[in-house]
Motif scaffolding. Structure first.
Motif, PDB file in Angstrom:
ATOM      1  N   GLU A  68      43.139  44.331  41.514  1.00  0.00           N
ATOM      2  CA  GLU A  68      43.668  42.854  41.932  1.00  0.00           C
ATOM      3  C   GLU A  68      42.167  42.250  42.285  1.00  0.00           C
ATOM      4  N   ARG A  71      40.138  41.333  39.431  1.00  0.00           N
ATOM      5  CA  ARG A  71      40.896  40.024  38.661  1.00  0.00           C
ATOM      6  C   ARG A  71      40.452  38.708  39.501  1.00  0.00           C
ATOM      7  N   VAL A  75      38.649  35.632  38.063  1.00  0.00           N
ATOM      8  CA  VAL A  75      39.166  34.502  37.867  1.00  0.00           C
ATOM      9  C   VAL A  75      38.381  33.102  38.524  1.00  0.00           C
ATOM     10  N   LEU A 302      49.635  37.290  41.848  1.00  0.00           N
ATOM     11  CA  LEU A 302      48.959  38.281  41.105  1.00  0.00           C
ATOM     12  C   LEU A 302      49.808  39.395  40.697  1.00  0.00           C
ATOM     13  N   ASP A 308      49.022  37.436  33.061  1.00  0.00           N
ATOM     14  CA  ASP A 308      48.881  35.881  32.718  1.00  0.00           C
ATOM     15  C   ASP A 308      48.129  35.297  33.928  1.00  0.00           C
ATOM     16  N   ASP A 309      46.758  34.766  33.759  1.00  0.00           N
ATOM     17  CA  ASP A 309      46.022  34.229  34.949  1.00  0.00           C
ATOM     18  C   ASP A 309      46.399  32.750  35.262  1.00  0.00           C
ATOM     19  N   LEU A 312      47.974  31.684  38.490  1.00  0.00           N
ATOM     20  CA  LEU A 312      46.828  32.045  39.529  1.00  0.00           C
ATOM     21  C   LEU A 312      45.802  30.696  39.619  1.00  0.00           C
ATOM     22  N   ILE A 313      45.288  30.352  38.254  1.00  0.00           N
ATOM     23  CA  ILE A 313      44.365  29.561  38.006  1.00  0.00           C
ATOM     24  C   ILE A 313      44.806  28.201  38.633  1.00  0.00           C
TER      25      ILE A 313
END
Ligand code: SAM
Length: 347
Positions: A68, A71, A75, A302, A308-309, A312-313
């Motif tokens: 995480e 990630r 991102v 998360l 699938d980002d 989060l974005i």
């Protein structure tokens, strides 16, 4: 030492509140560009610094995992972050700290990985951290006297280990900084000794005003400079800037030695207008300001969208609208402005 100039000056501006197109960096509602991410790896710490942590830490559960964290680095780097600092709590208490540094250093777009530590495990970790790609190291060093350290940071804090860690780190990293929180009646008489100690190790000494998380009033930087002058240092302004809020002066000692000294004055020399950072706690909370409560919980995103980002974005981009203009610390009140210790948010 210290030849590197900030490639992303803190006063960079973008269109206020703009949503970044692909490849354009995050900007908040004030137009401040966010280039700097500080991530807490754990809220546990083996020290109990009077100005920093509650007497007991929460048990470590629900921490961001290594994947995480990787990630998050990816991102944020895609959103323009160029520097990642790992902190805590004490980040070296985390068993995978070297691997996390390696992940951050391998993230496309991340130009530098930095770490802040109390130095207790540095003797053994300096080499592996350097090999993993750590570029900049900050070690907290409030005193050169063991009894004083015990008074500030608890009996578990061993000065011999911290100093061995600093020796092991000397000359190894692009940048080595020694950070001192100046405390009234505690270490005000050691400023010159701390400067000379740092210079002897090729490190940059920096003095920090205490912020009132645990109460207490800061020793203003103007007084810190006066004390250094009283100890025989001639100080002249120097324009050198790193990635953070520190301002620097060139100091010339009575013995003819000369070097830079850094000053971080959140209380009396506010730098919020140039803020270029956001912080993530070890439990995935995105804090927009160290001295305000505004935050977004990224952990559910998360964990609910592992592949699938986009959610989060979106949450990160939207958070830019609530990044405050500045902190609300009140110089006249020794009361905490936020009831949240540095060990929680990540210092
Ligand atoms: N455990 C590590 C360490 O000791 O450096 C990293 C975490 S610590 C929270 C990071 C930095 O925050 C340290 O340099 C510490 O001195 C600073 N800090 C903690 N509480 C502070 C306060 N109330 N005011 C100013 N600096 C503080």
């Amino acid at each position: 030492m210290l030849q590197v100039r900030d490639p992303h000056p803190a006063d960079s501006r973008a269109a206020p509140g703009s949503r970044p197109a692909a490849g354009t960096p995050l900007a908040d509602a004030q137009g401040r560009l966010i280039r700097y991410l500080r991530v807490s790896l754990t809220d546990r710490c083996n020290f109990r610094c009077t100005y920093c942590s509650p007497a007991e830490n929460e048990p470590p559960d629900g921490l961001l995992t290594r994947s995480e964290l990787a990630r998050i680095f990816r991102v944020f780097a895609a959103l323009g972050v160029r520097r990642v600092r790992l902190t805590g709590g004490e980040p070296t208490l985390r068993k995978d700290v070297v691997e996390v540094v390696a992940d951050a250093a391998a993230t496309p777009g991340v130009e530098e990985v930095a770490l802040t530590t109390n130095g207790h495990r540095l003797d053994e970790l300096a080499g592996p951290l350097r090999e993993a790609g750590l570029g900049a190291l900050n070690v907290s060093l409030d005193t050169l006297q063991p009894e004083r350290l015990a008074g500030v940071s608890g009996r578990g804090a061993r000065l011999d280990r911290i100093l061995a860690g600093i020796e092991a780190s000397s000359g190894r990293f692009r940048s080595l900084k020694l950070n001192t929180v100046v405390m009234r009646g505690v270490n005000e008489d050691e400023l010159g000794a701390l400067v000379r100690y740092a210079w002897d190790r090729g490190a940059l000494p920096r003095f920090i005003e205490q912020m009132p998380f645990a109460g207490g009033l800061p020793v203003p930087l103007a007084e810190v400079r006066r004390r250094l002058a009283d100890e025989g240092f001639a100080l002249a302004p120097d324009g050198w800037r790193g990635w953070g809020p520190a301002r620097h002066m060139r100091a010339l000692g009575r013995d003819g030695r000369e070097g830079l000294v850094g000053f971080i004055g959140a209380m009396t020399e506010n730098f919020c207008a140039g803020c270029n950072r956001v912080r993530i706690t070890c439990k995935g909370e995105l804090y927009l300001c160290l001295g305000q409560e505004d935050k977004v919980d990224l952990m559910p995103l998360l964990r609910s969208y592992p592949n699938d980002d986009a959610p989060l974005i979106d949450a990160i981009v939207d958070s830019m609208q609530i990044k405050p203009k500045g902190h609300d610390f009140d110089l006249k009140r020794a009361q905490p402005a936020v009831i949240r210790f540095m060990s929680h948010t990540g210092g």
